[in-house]
Write a protein that holds these residues in place. Structure first.
Motif, PDB file in Angstrom:
ATOM      1  N   LEU A   3       0.681  25.093  10.761  1.00 44.76           N
ATOM      2  CA  LEU A   3       1.483  24.203  11.575  1.00 44.76           C
ATOM      3  C   LEU A   3       1.060  24.281  13.042  1.00 44.76           C
ATOM      4  O   LEU A   3       0.946  23.256  13.723  1.00 44.76           O
ATOM      5  N   ALA A   4       0.773  25.493  13.506  1.00 45.36           N
ATOM      6  CA  ALA A   4       0.304  25.660  14.882  1.00 45.36           C
ATOM      7  C   ALA A   4      -1.042  24.975  15.078  1.00 45.36           C
ATOM      8  O   ALA A   4      -1.304  24.355  16.107  1.00 45.36           O
ATOM      9  N   THR A   5      -1.906  25.077  14.075  1.00 42.93           N
ATOM     10  CA  THR A   5      -3.209  24.412  14.155  1.00 42.93           C
ATOM     11  C   THR A   5      -3.031  22.896  14.195  1.00 42.93           C
ATOM     12  O   THR A   5      -3.708  22.199  14.959  1.00 42.93           O
ATOM     13  N   LEU A   6      -2.129  22.369  13.370  1.00 41.97           N
ATOM     14  CA  LEU A   6      -1.885  20.927  13.358  1.00 41.97           C
ATOM     15  C   LEU A   6      -1.347  20.434  14.687  1.00 41.97           C
ATOM     16  O   LEU A   6      -1.703  19.359  15.163  1.00 41.97           O
ATOM     17  N   ARG A   7      -0.511  21.194  15.299  1.00 38.21           N
ATOM     18  CA  ARG A   7       0.098  20.790  16.554  1.00 38.21           C
ATOM     19  C   ARG A   7      -0.793  21.063  17.751  1.00 38.21           C
ATOM     20  O   ARG A   7      -0.421  20.778  18.883  1.00 38.21           O
ATOM     21  N   GLY A   8      -1.971  21.628  17.483  1.00 39.26           N
ATOM     22  CA  GLY A   8      -2.926  21.846  18.565  1.00 39.26           C
ATOM     23  C   GLY A   8      -2.679  23.121  19.346  1.00 39.26           C
ATOM     24  O   GLY A   8      -3.206  23.298  20.425  1.00 39.26           O
ATOM     25  N   GLY A   9      -1.904  24.017  18.773  1.00 38.96           N
ATOM     26  CA  GLY A   9      -1.604  25.270  19.432  1.00 38.96           C
ATOM     27  C   GLY A   9      -2.683  26.299  19.157  1.00 38.96           C
ATOM     28  O   GLY A   9      -3.797  25.992  18.729  1.00 38.96           O
ATOM     29  N   ALA A  10      -2.336  27.535  19.373  1.00 42.08           N
ATOM     30  CA  ALA A  10      -3.272  28.631  19.148  1.00 42.08           C
ATOM     31  C   ALA A  10      -3.534  28.798  17.658  1.00 42.08           C
ATOM     32  O   ALA A  10      -2.716  28.445  16.821  1.00 42.08           O
ATOM     33  N   ASP A  11      -4.694  29.363  17.323  1.00 39.84           N
ATOM     34  CA  ASP A  11      -5.046  29.592  15.934  1.00 39.84           C
ATOM     35  C   ASP A  11      -4.271  30.760  15.343  1.00 39.84           C
ATOM     36  O   ASP A  11      -4.083  30.840  14.142  1.00 39.84           O
TER      37      ASP A  11
ATOM     38  N   LEU B  33       3.452  17.216   4.500  1.00 39.93           N
ATOM     39  CA  LEU B  33       2.712  17.781   3.370  1.00 39.93           C
ATOM     40  C   LEU B  33       2.724  19.304   3.418  1.00 39.93           C
ATOM     41  O   LEU B  33       2.887  19.972   2.387  1.00 39.93           O
ATOM     42  N   LEU B  34       2.544  19.851   4.595  1.00 44.00           N
ATOM     43  CA  LEU B  34       2.542  21.297   4.752  1.00 44.00           C
ATOM     44  C   LEU B  34       3.910  21.873   4.379  1.00 44.00           C
ATOM     45  O   LEU B  34       3.995  22.894   3.677  1.00 44.00           O
ATOM     46  N   ALA B  35       4.994  21.203   4.813  1.00 42.46           N
ATOM     47  CA  ALA B  35       6.338  21.667   4.466  1.00 42.46           C
ATOM     48  C   ALA B  35       6.580  21.585   2.962  1.00 42.46           C
ATOM     49  O   ALA B  35       7.211  22.475   2.374  1.00 42.46           O
ATOM     50  N   GLU B  36       6.053  20.555   2.304  1.00 41.88           N
ATOM     51  CA  GLU B  36       6.202  20.429   0.849  1.00 41.88           C
ATOM     52  C   GLU B  36       5.442  21.540   0.131  1.00 41.88           C
ATOM     53  O   GLU B  36       5.934  22.087  -0.861  1.00 41.88           O
ATOM     54  N   ARG B  37       4.261  21.888   0.624  1.00 42.39           N
ATOM     55  CA  ARG B  37       3.498  22.985   0.005  1.00 42.39           C
ATOM     56  C   ARG B  37       4.241  24.301   0.146  1.00 42.39           C
ATOM     57  O   ARG B  37       4.242  25.122  -0.777  1.00 42.39           O
ATOM     58  N   LEU B  38       4.877  24.520   1.290  1.00 35.85           N
ATOM     59  CA  LEU B  38       5.672  25.729   1.477  1.00 35.85           C
ATOM     60  C   LEU B  38       6.857  25.728   0.516  1.00 35.85           C
ATOM     61  O   LEU B  38       7.162  26.756  -0.107  1.00 35.85           O
ATOM     62  N   ALA B  39       7.514  24.593   0.370  1.00 34.51           N
ATOM     63  CA  ALA B  39       8.674  24.501  -0.521  1.00 34.51           C
ATOM     64  C   ALA B  39       8.282  24.724  -1.976  1.00 34.51           C
ATOM     65  O   ALA B  39       9.054  25.308  -2.746  1.00 34.51           O
TER      66      ALA B  39
ATOM     67  N   PRO C 183       0.839  -1.203   0.000  1.00 35.71           N
ATOM     68  CA  PRO C 183       0.000   0.000   0.000  1.00 35.71           C
ATOM     69  C   PRO C 183       0.874   1.252   0.000  1.00 35.71           C
ATOM     70  O   PRO C 183       1.958   1.258   0.579  1.00 35.71           O
ATOM     71  N   PRO C 184       0.439   2.296  -0.678  1.00 33.95           N
ATOM     72  CA  PRO C 184       1.256   3.506  -0.732  1.00 33.95           C
ATOM     73  C   PRO C 184       1.381   4.136   0.652  1.00 33.95           C
ATOM     74  O   PRO C 184       0.439   4.141   1.435  1.00 33.95           O
ATOM     75  N   VAL C 185       2.562   4.641   0.928  1.00 34.63           N
ATOM     76  CA  VAL C 185       2.829   5.267   2.212  1.00 34.63           C
ATOM     77  C   VAL C 185       2.439   6.742   2.111  1.00 34.63           C
ATOM     78  O   VAL C 185       2.927   7.458   1.251  1.00 34.63           O
ATOM     79  N   ARG C 186       1.536   7.158   2.985  1.00 35.32           N
ATOM     80  CA  ARG C 186       1.102   8.550   2.980  1.00 35.32           C
ATOM     81  C   ARG C 186       1.973   9.368   3.912  1.00 35.32           C
ATOM     82  O   ARG C 186       2.222   8.959   5.044  1.00 35.32           O
ATOM     83  N   PRO C 187       2.435  10.522   3.451  1.00 40.76           N
ATOM     84  CA  PRO C 187       3.231  11.368   4.340  1.00 40.76           C
ATOM     85  C   PRO C 187       2.348  11.989   5.416  1.00 40.76           C
ATOM     86  O   PRO C 187       1.140  12.144   5.244  1.00 40.76           O
ATOM     87  N   ASP C 188       2.975  12.348   6.521  1.00 43.86           N
ATOM     88  CA  ASP C 188       2.199  12.942   7.607  1.00 43.86           C
ATOM     89  C   ASP C 188       1.817  14.387   7.242  1.00 43.86           C
ATOM     90  O   ASP C 188       2.409  14.986   6.344  1.00 43.86           O
ATOM     91  N   PRO C 189       0.815  14.953   7.899  1.00 46.63           N
ATOM     92  CA  PRO C 189       0.325  16.287   7.537  1.00 46.63           C
ATOM     93  C   PRO C 189       1.395  17.375   7.628  1.00 46.63           C
ATOM     94  O   PRO C 189       1.420  18.281   6.796  1.00 46.63           O
TER      95      PRO C 189
END
Length: 99
Positions: free
Chosen positions: A85-93, A66-72, A57-63
């Protein structure tokens, strides 16, 4: 004693020998053709037919990856990256203030 035709073959003997030789060579040629066709055909089933392994099965990258790739790729700017990134990590909005 009398030998007919000086011990040689008559017309029937030559004709029978010719027909027999033609049949013999026809059988040899047909046998070679059948052997080549049989050996050249792959076996539909059996131990000689390789079975491909099941696909992994294809290996899916973690969110975050993916976010770092979109930035790149330039799809998002650094401020949006930090906010998401803060939202993903559960930090402040709100993104941290950069100064």
């Amino acid at each position: 004693m009398m030998y007919w035709n000086d011990g040689g073959m008559n017309g029937w003997g030559i004709g029978l020998m010719t027909v027999t030789m033609l049949l013999f060579w026809a059988l040899v040629v047909l046998g070679v053709i059948a052997l080549v066709r049989h050996l050249g055909r792959p076996a539909p089933y059996g131990p000689t037919t390789p079975v491909p392994p099941p696909a992994a099965p294809p290996v899916r990258p973690d969110p975050e990856q993916l976010l770092a790739e979109r930035l790149a790729r330039g799809e998002i700017d650094p401020d949006e990256y930090r906010s998401r990134l803060a939202t993903l990590r559960g930090g402040a909005d709100d993104p941290p203030a950069s100064g």
